[in-house]
Design a protein around this motif. Sequence first.
Motif, PDB file in Angstrom:
ATOM      1  N   ASP A  17       0.836  -1.217   0.000  1.00 12.07           N
ATOM      2  CA  ASP A  17       0.000   0.000   0.000  1.00 12.07           C
ATOM      3  C   ASP A  17       0.863   1.257   0.000  1.00 12.07           C
ATOM      4  O   ASP A  17       0.628   2.196  -0.769  1.00 12.07           O
ATOM      5  CB  ASP A  17      -0.910   0.034   1.247  1.00 12.07           C
ATOM      6  CG  ASP A  17      -2.072  -0.945   1.127  1.00 12.07           C
ATOM      7  OD1 ASP A  17      -2.280  -1.464   0.007  1.00 12.07           O
ATOM      8  OD2 ASP A  17      -2.753  -1.195   2.134  1.00 12.07           O
ATOM      9  N   MET A  21       1.250   4.215  -2.889  1.00 12.28           N
ATOM     10  CA  MET A  21       0.992   5.633  -2.599  1.00 12.28           C
ATOM     11  C   MET A  21       2.207   6.490  -2.969  1.00 12.28           C
ATOM     12  O   MET A  21       2.075   7.571  -3.543  1.00 12.28           O
ATOM     13  CB  MET A  21       0.659   5.822  -1.114  1.00 12.28           C
ATOM     14  CG  MET A  21      -0.720   5.349  -0.725  1.00 12.28           C
ATOM     15  SD  MET A  21      -1.092   5.808   0.988  1.00 12.28           S
ATOM     16  CE  MET A  21      -0.893   4.256   1.832  1.00 12.28           C
ATOM     17  N   LYS A 104      -0.739   4.809  12.122  1.00 12.82           N
ATOM     18  CA  LYS A 104      -1.406   3.843  11.239  1.00 12.82           C
ATOM     19  C   LYS A 104      -2.892   3.790  11.562  1.00 12.82           C
ATOM     20  O   LYS A 104      -3.255   4.018  12.694  1.00 12.82           O
ATOM     21  CB  LYS A 104      -0.792   2.448  11.452  1.00 12.82           C
ATOM     22  CG  LYS A 104       0.632   2.309  10.921  1.00 12.82           C
ATOM     23  CD  LYS A 104       1.282   1.089  11.516  1.00 12.82           C
ATOM     24  CE  LYS A 104       1.559   0.052  10.438  1.00 12.82           C
ATOM     25  NZ  LYS A 104       2.245  -1.134  10.973  1.00 12.82           N
ATOM     26  N   SER A 107      -2.887   7.030   5.380  1.00 15.83           N
ATOM     27  CA  SER A 107      -3.607   7.432   4.155  1.00 15.83           C
ATOM     28  C   SER A 107      -2.659   8.249   3.284  1.00 15.83           C
ATOM     29  O   SER A 107      -1.673   8.799   3.770  1.00 15.83           O
ATOM     30  CB  SER A 107      -4.822   8.284   4.517  1.00 15.83           C
ATOM     31  OG  SER A 107      -4.378   9.534   5.016  1.00 15.83           O
ATOM     32  N   GLU A 108      -2.988   8.338   2.014  1.00 17.59           N
ATOM     33  CA  GLU A 108      -2.155   9.103   1.071  1.00 17.59           C
ATOM     34  C   GLU A 108      -2.098  10.575   1.471  1.00 17.59           C
ATOM     35  O   GLU A 108      -1.062  11.223   1.338  1.00 17.59           O
ATOM     36  CB  GLU A 108      -2.716   8.959  -0.352  1.00 17.59           C
ATOM     37  CG  GLU A 108      -1.718   9.371  -1.416  1.00 17.59           C
ATOM     38  CD  GLU A 108      -2.149   8.956  -2.815  1.00 17.59           C
ATOM     39  OE1 GLU A 108      -1.688   9.596  -3.759  1.00 17.59           O
ATOM     40  OE2 GLU A 108      -2.936   8.000  -2.956  1.00 17.59           O
ATOM     41  N   GLU A 109      -3.237  11.095   2.005  1.00 15.51           N
ATOM     42  CA  GLU A 109      -3.311  12.509   2.421  1.00 15.51           C
ATOM     43  C   GLU A 109      -2.310  12.805   3.542  1.00 15.51           C
ATOM     44  O   GLU A 109      -1.796  13.911   3.658  1.00 15.51           O
ATOM     45  CB  GLU A 109      -4.724  12.869   2.916  1.00 15.51           C
ATOM     46  CG  GLU A 109      -5.780  12.904   1.841  1.00 15.51           C
ATOM     47  CD  GLU A 109      -6.238  11.502   1.400  1.00 15.51           C
ATOM     48  OE1 GLU A 109      -6.154  10.569   2.228  1.00 15.51           O
ATOM     49  OE2 GLU A 109      -6.630  11.351   0.233  1.00 15.51           O
ATOM     50  N   ASP A 110      -2.059  11.792   4.393  1.00 16.71           N
ATOM     51  CA  ASP A 110      -1.106  11.968   5.496  1.00 16.71           C
ATOM     52  C   ASP A 110       0.316  11.635   5.070  1.00 16.71           C
ATOM     53  O   ASP A 110       1.270  12.296   5.475  1.00 16.71           O
ATOM     54  CB  ASP A 110      -1.483  11.057   6.681  1.00 16.71           C
ATOM     55  CG  ASP A 110      -2.786  11.476   7.322  1.00 16.71           C
ATOM     56  OD1 ASP A 110      -3.120  12.674   7.254  1.00 16.71           O
ATOM     57  OD2 ASP A 110      -3.483  10.606   7.890  1.00 16.71           O
TER      58      ASP A 110
END
Length: 200
Positions: A17, A21, A104, A107-110
């Motif tokens: 994942d 990203m 955890k 996310s991609e935003e983080d």
Amino acid sequence: MKNAIVVVDDDPIIRMDIREMLEEGGYWVAGEAKNGEEAVELVARLKPDLAIMDIKMPVMNGIKASQIIRKLQQDTSILLLTAYSQKELVKDAREAGVAAFLVKPVSEEDLLPAVEIALSQKEKMDSLKQDIKQLKQSIEERKVIEKAKGIVMQAYSLNEEEAYKKMREASMTTRIPLSKLAACMLTEGLESLSSVAQDG
């Protein structure tokens, strides 16, 4: 040139994942590891710009691995992944020289802003190291020039200003930088100044 990143987590799905990203964000994942021991070896071999690493892993945890990486490969920035239950480890991680944290699930935003922060800290450190290196070099050159100036003062019975002027003239005549000319004088004597000495 793309920044090289290594991803370290004992869960292959999380690694996949994070890799996706990062690649979507335009980064290059240079390698992956499943525990801290592998991470240390990977960083030593690949010398990446950033290591994204889980704290809780078998064999060697992320904090221990971070401590070793910071000692071995100081140019690699470290971004640690942590669970809520591991907040007490934040202090240890800071002491280990970690650049940033992410909780955890990631996310991609983080992830991408945290990666940017960690990499910008690395760039600042690199720039600072370069400045320090140049400053040290400048101090060393200054010392050599001062020593050579002392030799010229003694040899020609000149004051400081006159000796420095004579050295500068020799530097311009020979087109050799002053620091190099001074170093030559210290190793080979005053021959470097002989042409100017004859003129003056």
